[in-house]
Design a protein around this motif. Structure first.
Motif, PDB file in Angstrom:
ATOM      1  N   PRO A 147     -37.504  22.548 -32.033  1.00  0.00           N
ATOM      2  CA  PRO A 147     -37.580  21.371 -31.178  1.00  0.00           C
ATOM      3  C   PRO A 147     -38.397  20.256 -31.824  1.00  0.00           C
ATOM      4  O   PRO A 147     -39.326  20.529 -32.607  1.00  0.00           O
ATOM      5  CB  PRO A 147     -38.287  21.896 -29.930  1.00  0.00           C
ATOM      6  N   PRO A 148     -38.065  19.016 -31.519  1.00  0.00           N
ATOM      7  CA  PRO A 148     -38.887  17.907 -32.012  1.00  0.00           C
ATOM      8  C   PRO A 148     -40.202  17.850 -31.248  1.00  0.00           C
ATOM      9  O   PRO A 148     -40.341  18.430 -30.175  1.00  0.00           O
ATOM     10  CB  PRO A 148     -38.019  16.683 -31.711  1.00  0.00           C
ATOM     11  N   LEU A 149     -41.170  17.145 -31.807  1.00  0.00           N
ATOM     12  CA  LEU A 149     -42.453  16.978 -31.135  1.00  0.00           C
ATOM     13  C   LEU A 149     -42.317  15.991 -29.976  1.00  0.00           C
ATOM     14  O   LEU A 149     -41.508  15.050 -30.025  1.00  0.00           O
ATOM     15  CB  LEU A 149     -43.498  16.464 -32.130  1.00  0.00           C
ATOM     16  N   CYS A 150     -43.090  16.207 -28.937  1.00  0.00           N
ATOM     17  CA  CYS A 150     -43.079  15.300 -27.787  1.00  0.00           C
ATOM     18  C   CYS A 150     -43.660  13.942 -28.191  1.00  0.00           C
ATOM     19  O   CYS A 150     -44.678  13.874 -28.883  1.00  0.00           O
ATOM     20  CB  CYS A 150     -43.904  15.869 -26.639  1.00  0.00           C
ATOM     21  N   THR A 151     -43.001  12.880 -27.786  1.00  0.00           N
ATOM     22  CA  THR A 151     -43.563  11.547 -27.991  1.00  0.00           C
ATOM     23  C   THR A 151     -43.951  10.884 -26.666  1.00  0.00           C
ATOM     24  O   THR A 151     -44.630   9.874 -26.664  1.00  0.00           O
ATOM     25  CB  THR A 151     -42.556  10.634 -28.727  1.00  0.00           C
ATOM     26  N   ARG A 152     -43.495  11.471 -25.570  1.00  0.00           N
ATOM     27  CA  ARG A 152     -43.886  10.962 -24.252  1.00  0.00           C
ATOM     28  C   ARG A 152     -43.902  12.127 -23.268  1.00  0.00           C
ATOM     29  O   ARG A 152     -42.894  12.798 -23.085  1.00  0.00           O
ATOM     30  CB  ARG A 152     -42.917   9.879 -23.779  1.00  0.00           C
ATOM     31  N   ASN A 153     -45.052  12.344 -22.657  1.00  0.00           N
ATOM     32  CA  ASN A 153     -45.208  13.453 -21.722  1.00  0.00           C
ATOM     33  C   ASN A 153     -45.157  12.965 -20.283  1.00  0.00           C
ATOM     34  O   ASN A 153     -45.710  11.906 -19.957  1.00  0.00           O
ATOM     35  CB  ASN A 153     -46.537  14.170 -21.978  1.00  0.00           C
ATOM     36  N   HIS A 154     -44.505  13.747 -19.429  1.00  0.00           N
ATOM     37  CA  HIS A 154     -44.375  13.431 -18.011  1.00  0.00           C
ATOM     38  C   HIS A 154     -44.969  14.567 -17.197  1.00  0.00           C
ATOM     39  O   HIS A 154     -44.790  15.745 -17.533  1.00  0.00           O
ATOM     40  CB  HIS A 154     -42.908  13.236 -17.628  1.00  0.00           C
ATOM     41  N   SER A 155     -45.627  14.217 -16.113  1.00  0.00           N
ATOM     42  CA  SER A 155     -46.205  15.244 -15.242  1.00  0.00           C
ATOM     43  C   SER A 155     -45.309  15.555 -14.049  1.00  0.00           C
ATOM     44  O   SER A 155     -45.560  16.500 -13.310  1.00  0.00           O
ATOM     45  CB  SER A 155     -47.584  14.795 -14.745  1.00  0.00           C
ATOM     46  N   VAL A 156     -44.250  14.745 -13.863  1.00  0.00           N
ATOM     47  CA  VAL A 156     -43.337  14.953 -12.738  1.00  0.00           C
ATOM     48  C   VAL A 156     -42.028  15.538 -13.260  1.00  0.00           C
ATOM     49  O   VAL A 156     -41.745  15.476 -14.460  1.00  0.00           O
ATOM     50  CB  VAL A 156     -43.071  13.623 -11.994  1.00  0.00           C
TER      51      VAL A 156
END
Length: 456
Positions: A147-156
């Motif tokens: 998987p690619p690395l996360c560039t934007r994290n969401h809590s919802v």
């Protein structure tokens, strides 16, 4: 004197006995297998896509906890059919959405899945216009995806759906996208991130006020976004119940069409809750809104109809909505009407903005199309608390009488034309037909409509 037996006769008798013995043995084995052996086919969880009974979907949701928290059934596959028209995928864990490449990486995930998030999966023509997404497992001992690395994290939670298919036609906007979306996400109380595939900018602009009622976050154009969005939970595909309708026993928050209608009233600031025989305040007559059309299924005597309606003491308005109509203003115009009338077509979908107990008059073109009128608007009208009337066009009111001789197959045997399929029906009775209403009959229909309106 006895005739000597043929040498072949004993052989025939032996063969016959063998066949009978084999048949008896087969029957016995079949009974034993059916009675005592397990099903040789794979279990539901092992199938790529599983047909779930439509009424069974409600068991997925248990709302004892905080709103938006679903209790997942671990025996159910990641992707499953919520109806004959809709498929849903749901997962919890480490979820990474690389929408630009139509890939969704999920850990844990038992196997790879593919899905098209549009609620018309029974229609291959529509689904050809919907982008497919692949769900890839990673992190397991046998998983090969990196998987690619996360560039934007969401809590919802993330919710991915498409406005491909037939979206852009107002009827399909509501039937295939908006009502299923409301049903599937209203219980999140705005704490959900929408990702839309197949975005049409004008379409999103048109319905942005509605999206803002369902999500507190800006929409993500998942096809063109360069970010890798990471979620703790994801849902892909909205659940279809029925055309423009909702079954509250299957909704996560027991939502109803009345709830959806309240959302529309709040979204577009619709003032009128109930229609009236005397119209809105400061009017002494009910308002008739005639939905006009530019191409096929036009009213050929529209001005004469408006004059006749005015003589019958209706306040008359004529409107011709299209894809670029200002939705809030048009919604308020429809809400000001007590009676709305139009020839069968997507424009009648605007009945969702009518006040309760208003009247919808669907003008059904000649050609045995009562079944089509029932499915599209007659049945949904009841859900929206709208009185429904039908004006069935006679051959004398149809422009088809000018196209074909009076004994033509199309005029004499419309139900035989139906047997040729939808393309034949559409070509003959929808695309090539206009109507010229009998004004006497039209006026009587308006009087019947007035009688259905509630007294002030």
């Amino acid at each position: 004197m006895k005739q000597p037996r043929s040498r072949q006769e004993p052989r025939r008798m032996g063969n016959a006995a063998m066949v009978v013995t084999m048949l008896i043995s087969l029957c016995i084995l079949t009974y034993i297998k059916a009675r005592y052996c397990s099903n040789p086919f794979p279990k539901a969880a092992e199938l790529e896509v599983v047909e779930i009974d439509e009424d069974y979907d409600s068991t997925r949701y248990k709302l004892d906890g905080p709103i938006g928290e679903e209790d997942f059934d671990p025996t159910r596959p990641t992707c499953y059919n919520t109806s004959k028209r809709s498929e849903r995928c749901a997962a919890v864990g480490d979820i990474r959405v690389d929408g630009n490449h139509s890939l969704i990486y999920i850990s844990p995930l038992s196997k790879e899945w593919k899905t098209k998030p549009y609620a018309r999966r029974h229609d291959p023509v529509a689904m050809d216009e919907v982008r497919e997404f692949t769900l890839l497992p990673f992190g397991g001992a046998n998983d090969t995806a990196v998987p690619p690395l996360c560039t934007r994290n969401h809590s919802v939670p993330g919710f991915l759906f498409s406005n491909g298919g037939f979206a852009g036609n107002l009827y399909h906007d509501y039937t295939d996208v908006l009502v299923p979306l409301f049903t599937s996400t209203h219980h999140f109380d705005g704490e959900v991130q929408f990702m839309i595939s197949g975005i049409k900018d004008w379409w999103v602009d048109k319905f942005t006020p509605l999206f803002r009622q369902l999500s507190r976050y800006d929409i993500i154009d998942v096809d063109n976004d360069q970010e890798v969005h990471c979620f703790p939970r994801i849902f892909i595909g909205a659940t279809f119940h029925r055309a423009m309708g909702i079954d509250p026993t299957r909704s996560p928050g027991a939502e109803t069409v009345a709830d959806f209608k309240r959302l529309l009233r709040r979204t577009f600031r619709l003032e009128r809750a109930v229609a009236s025989r005397t119209g809105a305040p400061r009017r002494d007559r009910p308002r008739l809104l005639i939905i006009s059309r530019k191409s096929s299924r036009r009213f050929l005597n529209e001005r004469a109809m408006a004059h006749a309606a005015a003589m019958a003491k209706f306040d008359v308005r004529i409107a011709e909505p299209d894809n670029h109509t200002d939705m809030p203003n048009f919604a308020r115009l429809v809400n000001s009407a007590d009676v709305m009338m139009g020839v069968h077509g997507a424009g009648l979908t605007n009945m969702v903005f009518l006040p309760s107990r208003a009247v919808l008059i669907q003008v059904v073109p000649f050609g045995g199309l009562e079944w089509l009128s029932r499915v599209t608007f007659k049945d949904p009208a009841r859900d929206y608390d709208v009185n429904y009337m039908e004006y069935n066009v006679s051959i004398d009111e149809s422009s088809l009488r000018d196209l074909y001789p009076k004994d033509h197959f199309y005029l004499k045997h419309p139900y035989d034309v139906h047997k040729k399929g939808w393309d034949a029906i559409k070509t003959v009775y929808l695309d090539k037909q206009n109507v010229r209403l009998n004004l006497t009959r039209f006026t009587k229909t308006l009087e019947q409509a007035r009688d259905l309106l509630p007294s002030p």
